[in-house]
Design a protein around this motif. Structure first.
Motif, PDB file in Angstrom:
ATOM      1  N   GLN A  13      36.725 -29.042 -13.862  1.00  0.00           N
ATOM      2  CA  GLN A  13      36.433 -30.394 -14.330  1.00  0.00           C
ATOM      3  C   GLN A  13      36.046 -31.300 -13.164  1.00  0.00           C
ATOM      4  OE1 GLN A  13      39.843 -31.767 -16.540  1.00  0.00           O
ATOM      5  NE2 GLN A  13      39.189 -30.710 -18.403  1.00  0.00           N
ATOM      6  N   PRO A  14      35.253 -32.298 -13.431  1.00  0.00           N
ATOM      7  CA  PRO A  14      34.932 -33.273 -12.373  1.00  0.00           C
ATOM      8  C   PRO A  14      36.207 -33.854 -11.778  1.00  0.00           C
ATOM      9  CG  PRO A  14      33.541 -33.607 -14.289  1.00  0.00           C
ATOM     10  CD  PRO A  14      34.572 -32.602 -14.700  1.00  0.00           C
ATOM     11  N   GLY A  15      36.211 -33.936 -10.460  1.00  0.00           N
ATOM     12  CA  GLY A  15      37.398 -34.424  -9.766  1.00  0.00           C
ATOM     13  C   GLY A  15      38.404 -33.347  -9.438  1.00  0.00           C
ATOM     14  N   GLY A  16      38.186 -32.152  -9.949  1.00  0.00           N
ATOM     15  CA  GLY A  16      39.119 -31.057  -9.722  1.00  0.00           C
ATOM     16  C   GLY A  16      38.839 -30.299  -8.441  1.00  0.00           C
ATOM     17  N   SER A  17      39.563 -29.189  -8.300  1.00  0.00           N
ATOM     18  CA  SER A  17      39.460 -28.377  -7.089  1.00  0.00           C
ATOM     19  C   SER A  17      39.248 -26.911  -7.447  1.00  0.00           C
ATOM     20  CB  SER A  17      40.734 -28.508  -6.250  1.00  0.00           C
ATOM     21  OG  SER A  17      40.933 -29.833  -5.819  1.00  0.00           O
ATOM     22  N   LEU A  18      38.651 -26.217  -6.496  1.00  0.00           N
ATOM     23  CA  LEU A  18      38.419 -24.787  -6.648  1.00  0.00           C
ATOM     24  C   LEU A  18      38.357 -24.189  -5.252  1.00  0.00           C
ATOM     25  CD1 LEU A  18      37.881 -23.058  -9.234  1.00  0.00           C
ATOM     26  CD2 LEU A  18      35.445 -23.173  -8.665  1.00  0.00           C
ATOM     27  N   PHE A  69      34.878 -30.689   1.027  1.00  0.00           N
ATOM     28  CA  PHE A  69      34.953 -29.234   1.145  1.00  0.00           C
ATOM     29  C   PHE A  69      35.502 -28.866   2.520  1.00  0.00           C
ATOM     30  CE2 PHE A  69      31.302 -28.008  -1.997  1.00  0.00           C
ATOM     31  CZ  PHE A  69      31.898 -28.801  -2.971  1.00  0.00           C
ATOM     32  N   THR A  70      36.273 -27.786   2.545  1.00  0.00           N
ATOM     33  CA  THR A  70      36.866 -27.327   3.798  1.00  0.00           C
ATOM     34  C   THR A  70      36.740 -25.814   3.905  1.00  0.00           C
ATOM     35  OG1 THR A  70      38.494 -29.121   3.691  1.00  0.00           O
ATOM     36  CG2 THR A  70      38.928 -27.327   5.239  1.00  0.00           C
ATOM     37  N   ILE A  71      36.289 -25.366   5.042  1.00  0.00           N
ATOM     38  CA  ILE A  71      36.190 -23.932   5.317  1.00  0.00           C
ATOM     39  C   ILE A  71      37.384 -23.504   6.154  1.00  0.00           C
ATOM     40  CG2 ILE A  71      34.865 -22.150   6.519  1.00  0.00           C
ATOM     41  CD1 ILE A  71      32.351 -23.746   5.870  1.00  0.00           C
ATOM     42  N   SER A  72      37.920 -22.351   5.824  1.00  0.00           N
ATOM     43  CA  SER A  72      39.001 -21.788   6.619  1.00  0.00           C
ATOM     44  C   SER A  72      38.839 -20.280   6.683  1.00  0.00           C
ATOM     45  CB  SER A  72      40.367 -22.152   6.033  1.00  0.00           C
ATOM     46  OG  SER A  72      40.503 -21.614   4.732  1.00  0.00           O
ATOM     47  N   ARG A  73      39.575 -19.678   7.583  1.00  0.00           N
ATOM     48  CA  ARG A  73      39.443 -18.231   7.786  1.00  0.00           C
ATOM     49  C   ARG A  73      40.821 -17.613   7.927  1.00  0.00           C
ATOM     50  NH1 ARG A  73      36.153 -17.621  12.746  1.00  0.00           N
ATOM     51  NH2 ARG A  73      38.142 -17.986  13.774  1.00  0.00           N
ATOM     52  N   ASP A  74      41.007 -16.474   7.282  1.00  0.00           N
ATOM     53  CA  ASP A  74      42.243 -15.698   7.414  1.00  0.00           C
ATOM     54  C   ASP A  74      41.867 -14.358   8.040  1.00  0.00           C
ATOM     55  OD1 ASP A  74      44.500 -14.077   7.069  1.00  0.00           O
ATOM     56  OD2 ASP A  74      45.081 -15.076   5.226  1.00  0.00           O
ATOM     57  N   TYR A  81      37.292 -18.821   3.395  1.00  0.00           N
ATOM     58  CA  TYR A  81      37.455 -19.579   2.169  1.00  0.00           C
ATOM     59  C   TYR A  81      36.613 -20.849   2.191  1.00  0.00           C
ATOM     60  CZ  TYR A  81      41.607 -16.628   1.872  1.00  0.00           C
ATOM     61  OH  TYR A  81      42.469 -15.549   1.844  1.00  0.00           O
ATOM     62  N   LEU A  82      36.275 -21.305   1.018  1.00  0.00           N
ATOM     63  CA  LEU A  82      35.659 -22.611   0.845  1.00  0.00           C
ATOM     64  C   LEU A  82      36.514 -23.369  -0.162  1.00  0.00           C
ATOM     65  CD1 LEU A  82      33.284 -24.540   1.480  1.00  0.00           C
ATOM     66  CD2 LEU A  82      32.163 -23.646  -0.579  1.00  0.00           C
ATOM     67  N   GLN A  83      37.302 -24.303   0.347  1.00  0.00           N
ATOM     68  CA  GLN A  83      38.117 -25.149  -0.525  1.00  0.00           C
ATOM     69  C   GLN A  83      37.267 -26.326  -0.972  1.00  0.00           C
ATOM     70  OE1 GLN A  83      41.367 -24.804  -1.650  1.00  0.00           O
ATOM     71  NE2 GLN A  83      40.965 -26.633  -2.875  1.00  0.00           N
ATOM     72  N   MET A  84      37.129 -26.464  -2.284  1.00  0.00           N
ATOM     73  CA  MET A  84      36.286 -27.502  -2.852  1.00  0.00           C
ATOM     74  C   MET A  84      37.171 -28.503  -3.582  1.00  0.00           C
ATOM     75  SD  MET A  84      33.544 -24.800  -4.462  1.00  0.00           S
ATOM     76  CE  MET A  84      32.526 -26.060  -5.192  1.00  0.00           C
ATOM     77  N   ASP A  85      37.203 -29.715  -3.099  1.00  0.00           N
ATOM     78  CA  ASP A  85      38.008 -30.774  -3.713  1.00  0.00           C
ATOM     79  C   ASP A  85      37.106 -31.896  -4.208  1.00  0.00           C
ATOM     80  OD1 ASP A  85      40.374 -30.253  -1.084  1.00  0.00           O
ATOM     81  OD2 ASP A  85      40.498 -29.498  -3.137  1.00  0.00           O
ATOM     82  N   ARG A  86      37.612 -32.632  -5.180  1.00  0.00           N
ATOM     83  CA  ARG A  86      36.891 -33.784  -5.747  1.00  0.00           C
ATOM     84  C   ARG A  86      35.457 -33.387  -6.104  1.00  0.00           C
ATOM     85  NH1 ARG A  86      38.925 -35.777  -1.149  1.00  0.00           N
ATOM     86  NH2 ARG A  86      36.923 -36.530  -0.361  1.00  0.00           N
ATOM     87  N   VAL A  87      35.344 -32.305  -6.834  1.00  0.00           N
ATOM     88  CA  VAL A  87      34.013 -31.807  -7.181  1.00  0.00           C
ATOM     89  C   VAL A  87      33.352 -32.715  -8.201  1.00  0.00           C
ATOM     90  CG1 VAL A  87      34.638 -29.411  -6.657  1.00  0.00           C
ATOM     91  CG2 VAL A  87      34.895 -30.294  -9.002  1.00  0.00           C
ATOM     92  N   ASN A  88      32.044 -32.655  -8.239  1.00  0.00           N
ATOM     93  CA  ASN A  88      31.279 -33.413  -9.223  1.00  0.00           C
ATOM     94  C   ASN A  88      30.169 -32.518  -9.769  1.00  0.00           C
ATOM     95  OD1 ASN A  88      28.887 -33.724  -7.422  1.00  0.00           O
ATOM     96  ND2 ASN A  88      30.310 -35.012  -6.242  1.00  0.00           N
ATOM     97  N   ALA A  89      29.439 -33.039 -10.713  1.00  0.00           N
ATOM     98  CA  ALA A  89      28.424 -32.243 -11.414  1.00  0.00           C
ATOM     99  C   ALA A  89      27.363 -31.707 -10.465  1.00  0.00           C
ATOM    100  CB  ALA A  89      27.779 -33.071 -12.512  1.00  0.00           C
ATOM    101  N   GLU A  90      27.104 -32.436  -9.398  1.00  0.00           N
ATOM    102  CA  GLU A  90      26.094 -32.010  -8.435  1.00  0.00           C
ATOM    103  C   GLU A  90      26.538 -30.794  -7.629  1.00  0.00           C
ATOM    104  OE1 GLU A  90      25.057 -35.441 -10.159  1.00  0.00           O
ATOM    105  OE2 GLU A  90      26.861 -35.353  -8.898  1.00  0.00           O
TER     106      GLU A  90
END
Length: 127
Positions: A13-18, A69-74, A81-90
């Motif tokens: 959903q818009p505003g969510g995270s993945l 968005f934030t990139i991290s590595r394990d 990883y690509l942490q996606m926060d506050r996503v929008n339709a774009e």
């Protein structure tokens, strides 16, 4: 042969995270510059972000995702990883992970700067 497998895409959903994952096989993730790109329907593939390999270890983000968005590595999991926060339709797009053994600052935002590519994982932002 280096292979990249993305996972974690889906409907959000818009505003969510993945959080997207990219697991590397046939190579060591810390020895590669890892990039994320995306392609929305009807548009060209565009740069999202990158983490240059050890020795440089710098982060780069597109202006459209900086701060969200934030990139991290394990290293233990050989995964980036690509942490996606506050996503929008774009942000709706097919997201690709890419890797290259080089660490050239001038090409980190360019598709040509990456030799290896995953198949992509779909992210759809909708309510």
């Amino acid at each position: 042969q280096v292979q990249l497998v993305e996972s974690g895409g889906g409907l959000v959903q818009p505003g969510g995270s993945l959080r997207l994952s990219c697991t590397v096989s046939g190579g060591t993730v810390s020895r590669y510059t890892m990039g994320w790109f995306r392609q929305a329907p009807g548009k060209e593939r565009e740069f999202v972000g990158a983490l240059r390999r050890l020795g440089a270890n710098t982060y780069h983000y597109a202006e459209s995702v900086k701060g969200r968005f934030t990139i991290s590595r394990d290293n233990a999991k050989n995964t980036v990883y690509l942490q996606m926060d506050r996503v929008n339709a774009e942000d709706t797009a097919l997201y690709y992970c890419a890797a290259d053994a080089q660490s050239i600052l001038s090409s980190v935002r360019l598709e040509m700067g990456y030799r290896y590519w995953g198949q992509g994982t779909q992210v759809t932002v909708a309510s």
